[in-house]
Design a protein around this motif. Structure first.
Motif, mmCIF file in Angstrom:
data_model
loop_
_atom_site.group_PDB
_atom_site.id
_atom_site.type_symbol
_atom_site.label_atom_id
_atom_site.label_comp_id
_atom_site.label_asym_id
_atom_site.label_seq_id
_atom_site.Cartn_x
_atom_site.Cartn_y
_atom_site.Cartn_z
ATOM 1 N N THR A 137 17.585 35.734 98.368
ATOM 2 C CA THR A 137 17.383 36.805 97.394
ATOM 3 C C THR A 137 17.943 36.377 96.046
ATOM 4 O OG1 THR A 137 17.651 38.425 99.164
ATOM 5 C CG2 THR A 137 17.751 39.252 96.911
ATOM 6 N N VAL A 138 17.207 36.686 94.980
ATOM 7 C CA VAL A 138 17.664 36.409 93.615
ATOM 8 C C VAL A 138 17.510 37.678 92.787
ATOM 9 C CG1 VAL A 138 17.307 35.043 91.522
ATOM 10 C CG2 VAL A 138 16.986 33.978 93.773
ATOM 11 N N PHE A 139 18.594 38.046 92.103
ATOM 12 C CA PHE A 139 18.569 39.154 91.149
ATOM 13 C C PHE A 139 18.773 38.608 89.746
ATOM 14 C CE2 PHE A 139 19.987 41.297 95.016
ATOM 15 C CZ PHE A 139 19.294 42.498 94.985
ATOM 16 N N VAL A 140 18.001 39.118 88.793
ATOM 17 C CA VAL A 140 18.235 38.873 87.374
ATOM 18 C C VAL A 140 18.324 40.228 86.694
ATOM 19 C CG1 VAL A 140 17.417 37.826 85.236
ATOM 20 C CG2 VAL A 140 16.946 36.707 87.423
ATOM 21 N N ASP A 141 19.477 40.510 86.084
ATOM 22 C CA ASP A 141 19.657 41.807 85.416
ATOM 23 C C ASP A 141 19.428 42.969 86.377
ATOM 24 O OD1 ASP A 141 20.634 41.839 82.870
ATOM 25 O OD2 ASP A 141 18.766 42.447 81.925
ATOM 26 N N GLY A 142 19.782 42.772 87.654
ATOM 27 C CA GLY A 142 19.607 43.823 88.639
ATOM 28 C C GLY A 142 18.200 43.952 89.179
ATOM 29 N N GLU A 143 17.260 43.137 88.696
ATOM 30 C CA GLU A 143 15.891 43.142 89.201
ATOM 31 C C GLU A 143 15.751 42.060 90.269
ATOM 32 O OE1 GLU A 143 11.305 42.122 87.807
ATOM 33 O OE2 GLU A 143 12.917 42.211 86.319
#
Length: 436
Positions: A379-385
């Motif tokens: 899993t990868v989140f960027v800015d909570g997305e």
């Protein structure tokens, strides 16, 4: 506001001003763009998506401090070249030597667009959530607009507190009259360029920026060969280094220096550099830098018949820091990203430890540095997305891959290996071996 609860994971994170990596079990609550709570045994609230992180590691997203993202459209084309060959066979317009205008000067806006989109998605797949893109394919305004549109579309973070912030990639600061260059760089800063990135292969490149009064904390240089004078300039100015170990070793830039930078108190992060040559992951960069530095130390011990040390001088935690908090600090973003802390932006990775690569590993630091690959980043989140879920990009990759292949094949058809080799031989026969 979207909320996620990462429950029951093992967190590995550096901390500002503290050595090593802190490893502990906890839950992580993400609300919107931000990490809002870190504590054990949090009860799920209504409207919160729970992600079971049992037997999983949670780390900050990786930060790449020097990458040429659009070059994904030329992936595999440059892997065996020296830097000298590159300058003739595929130079950017500003590096074109004499009458040579080969691959990069001939790229279309569409080719730059798909290379940028694919390059950003490649980074996200590998857990790289923040990129400094040293973009040098702005052949026309259309090329620049195409690259920016693709970057925004990808969902990656490029440099700053918004998802994408513009800076200045500028290498020309030499010659008898640097005044026009000084004026240009100052104008870019005045217009809002948050970062100024340059290549620095030798001391003179760094000292030229100092002598022009332009070096500063907003200058992370893709530095490959600083020695005495340059180290002092970098440390005193607060400028950083975006080190790219794999490329440095292979193309003849010089030996990897990221850990030496840490020892000297110079801000430093890692980068993939040209993704036409190297993979877009930080795992390889971390391993290469660490093992090269260890090997150099061991060679010095053997050659000088010194006593063996009690332990290795450098360890996994050192390069883990370079790839996370070190990179964030190099880009002046240490207050926003680079660690797993309350109040930081939710740029996070979740590693599955039951994979063939990580099965049986207990320590997330050595596991990430020495054993993990993109396939272990679940899993990868960027800015909570959430941009990667269950091991796959949320954005459909298939159509991107098809378009990337079409454009990559078109470039290879226009500029075959034999044609480029002819350009290089013509240069070599005329001018001989270049001297660094």
């Amino acid at each position: 506001m979207t909320k996620y609860l990462l429950k029951g994971g093992t967190i590995a994170t550096c901390e500002k001003g503290k050595p090593g990596v802190r490893v502990f079990k906890s839950d992580v609550l993400v609300a919107g763009t931000t990490i809002t709570k870190i504590e054990e045994n949090m009860a799920p609230e209504a409207g919160v998506e729970v992600i079971d992180c049992t037997d999983k590691w949670i780390t900050p997203g990786f930060v790449d401090t020097h990458r040429h993202v659009f070059m994904a459209v030329m992936r595999g084309n440059h892997c065996d070249w020296l830097l000298t060959e590159y300058f003739i066979k595929s130079p950017a317009r500003h590096l074109t030597v004499a009458l040579y205008r080969t691959v990069q000067g001939d790229l279309t806006p569409d080719e730059v667009r798909i290379g940028t989109l694919a390059g950003c998605l490649d980074a996200l797949h590998n857990g790289v959530t923040t990129l400094l893109d040293h973009f040098h394919a702005a052949n026309t305004r259309a090329h620049l607009d195409a690259a920016l549109a693709a970057t925004l579309e990808s969902g990656a973070r490029l440099r700053a507190d918004g998802r994408v912030t513009l800076g200045l990639a500028y290498d020309v600061l030499r010659g008898a009259d640097v005044a026009p260059h000084v004026e240009f760089v100052r104008a870019a800063r005045a217009a809002g360029a948050r970062i100024v990135t340059a290549h620095a292969l030798v001391d003179e490149h760094v000292t030229a920026w100092r002598d022009a009064g332009l070096i500063g904390t907003d200058v992370p240089a893709g530095a490959r060969g600083p020695r005495g004078a340059a180290w002092k300039v970098l440390k005193e100015s607060g400028a950083g280094i975006g080190a790219t170990p794999v490329d440095e070793l292979g193309m003849g830039h010089g030996n990897p220096l990221a850990l030496e930078a840490l020892a000297r108190g110079v801000k430093c992060g890692l980068g993939a550099d040209a993704v036409s040559i190297n993979g877009g992951d930080m795992f390889t960069q971390m391993r290469t830098q660490l093992q090269w530095s260890r090997g150099a130390t061991h060679e010095n011990i053997r050659q000088n018949k010194l006593a063996l040390p009690y332990k290795n001088e450098w360890n996994s935690a050192d390069v883990f820091r370079l790839a996370t908090l070190g990179g964030a600090e190099c880009l002046n973003m240490g207050d926003l990203i680079g660690t797993v802390e309350v109040g930081k932006r939710a740029d996070l990775l979740v590693f599955d430890t039951n994979t063939p690569n990580l099965g049986g590993a207990a320590d997330p630091v050595t596991g990430v540095v020495f054993h993990a690959g993109s396939e272990d980043v679940e899993t990868v989140f960027v800015d909570g997305e959430m941009v990667k879920k269950n091991g796959k990009l949320v954005r459909s990759w298939g159509p991107v891959a098809m378009e990337l292949r079409k454009h990559a094949d078109a470039i290879r058809e226009r500029w075959s290996a034999n044609k480029l080799e002819g350009e290089w031989k013509k240069w070599w026969d005329t001018f001989g071996s270049p001297v660094w």
